[in-house]
Design an enzyme around this catalytic site. Structure first.
Site, PDB file in Angstrom:
ATOM      1  N   ASP A   1       0.832  -1.208   0.000  1.00  0.00           N
ATOM      2  CA  ASP A   1       0.000   0.000   0.000  1.00  0.00           C
ATOM      3  C   ASP A   1       0.864   1.255   0.000  1.00  0.00           C
ATOM      4  OD1 ASP A   1      -2.170  -1.655   0.314  1.00  0.00           O
ATOM      5  OD2 ASP A   1      -2.226  -1.410   2.491  1.00  0.00           O
TER       6      ASP A   1
HETATM    7  N1  URA Z   1      -1.285  -5.915   3.874  1.00  0.00           N
HETATM    8  C1  URA Z   1      -1.725  -4.653   3.910  1.00  0.00           C
HETATM    9  O1  URA Z   1      -2.743  -4.367   4.504  1.00  0.00           O
HETATM   10  N2  URA Z   1      -1.026  -3.716   3.247  1.00  0.00           N
HETATM   11  C2  URA Z   1       0.117  -3.974   2.578  1.00  0.00           C
HETATM   12  O2  URA Z   1       0.723  -3.069   1.993  1.00  0.00           O
HETATM   13  C3  URA Z   1       0.564  -5.300   2.575  1.00  0.00           C
HETATM   14  C4  URA Z   1      -0.151  -6.249   3.236  1.00  0.00           C
END
Ligand code: URA
Length: 243
Positions: free
Chosen positions: A102
């Site tokens: 993310d």
């Molecule tokens: N899980 C999440 O919530 N975000 C990420 O970036 C990776 C795994």
């Protein structure tokens, strides 16, 4: 194996659309035979020619990147935000991230121009173990952590078993630091798992990807994977993701 038009585009000969036209016009040969269908896939050993000229494949490259927070796991962004490939400006190969983190998540992200390798690591059947460190609001109970371990119902179904460890907590601030190991890679999975037990993720970092960690790297820095590491990752994925 990759689609013929993608291989031609990747070699920088034409855009993907233009490559499709070249195929339809009968200008592309695979192993000496003209191909006019668009669905054909080719592998590393197939000889591709456009107008009689061999298509040179880019030499495969593999990088381990320490993604900072506030960067998109993509090669371009419509809104002009920073993307991971902005950190690879001196690399003249068409690399892209293996999966994604993310915008607000930091940590290990692999980048490569090897489509087969990327697909192998991202394939749900072969999912590699990933270790995340989450700082969450509210201190989860032992039962809630057990629930995360066993599997928890999300919008897109039950999560597979995970390993969860409470590393520390701050009673006054009502926050906790938790290590969570998962094999799946669903969208925003870790954040959604914690939300499901009523704990909002304040900070998230991917500390490990299989046997790889971030040792020696600062956010925004990268290093090449060694040929041995690449081999090990392939073998691990094919053997079931190290489960
Ligand atoms: N899980 C999440 O919530 N975000 C990420 O970036 C990776 C795994």
């Amino acid at each position: 194996m990759e689609r013929l038009q993608k291989v031609i585009a990747r070699a920088g000969i034409a855009s993907r659309r233009k490559a499709e036209q070249l195929i339809l016009q009968g200008k592309v040969k695979v192993n000496g035979k003209i191909v006019t269908e668009l669905g054909v896939k080719v592998g590393p050993r197939d000889k591709v020619e456009v107008d009689g000229i061999p298509v040179e494949k880019e030499e495969p490259v593999y990088y381990l990147f320490y993604k900072p927070r506030g960067v998109i796991s993509s090669v371009k962004d419509d809104k002009g935000r920073k993307v991971v490939t902005d950190f690879f400006k001196d690399i003249d190969k068409r690399i892209y991230p293996v999966g994604r983190l993310d915008y607000d998540t930091s940590g290990i992200l692999l980048l490569t121009n090897d489509g087969d390798f990327a697909n192998l690591l991202m394939h749900p059947r072969y999912e590699i173990e990933k270790v995340y460190i989450a700082k969450v609001k509210k201190i989860p109970t032992r039962e809630q952590l057990k629930q995360l371990e066993k599997g928890i119902m999300l919008e897109d179904g039950m999560t597979a078993p995970a390993k969860v460890k409470l590393l520390s907590h701050d009673k006054q601030k009502q926050t906790a630091i938790i290590e969570i190991r998962i094999h799946e890679g669903r969208n925003r999975q870790v954040r959604r798992m914690f939300e499901a037990i009523g704990c909002n993720v304040m900070k998230l970092k991917r500390e490990r990807y299989a046997f790889l960690d971030l040792k020696g790297l600062n956010p925004g820095e990268y290093r090449e994977l060694t040929p041995h590491e690449v081999k090990q990752l392939r073998a691990l994925a094919l053997s079931g993701g190290g489960k």
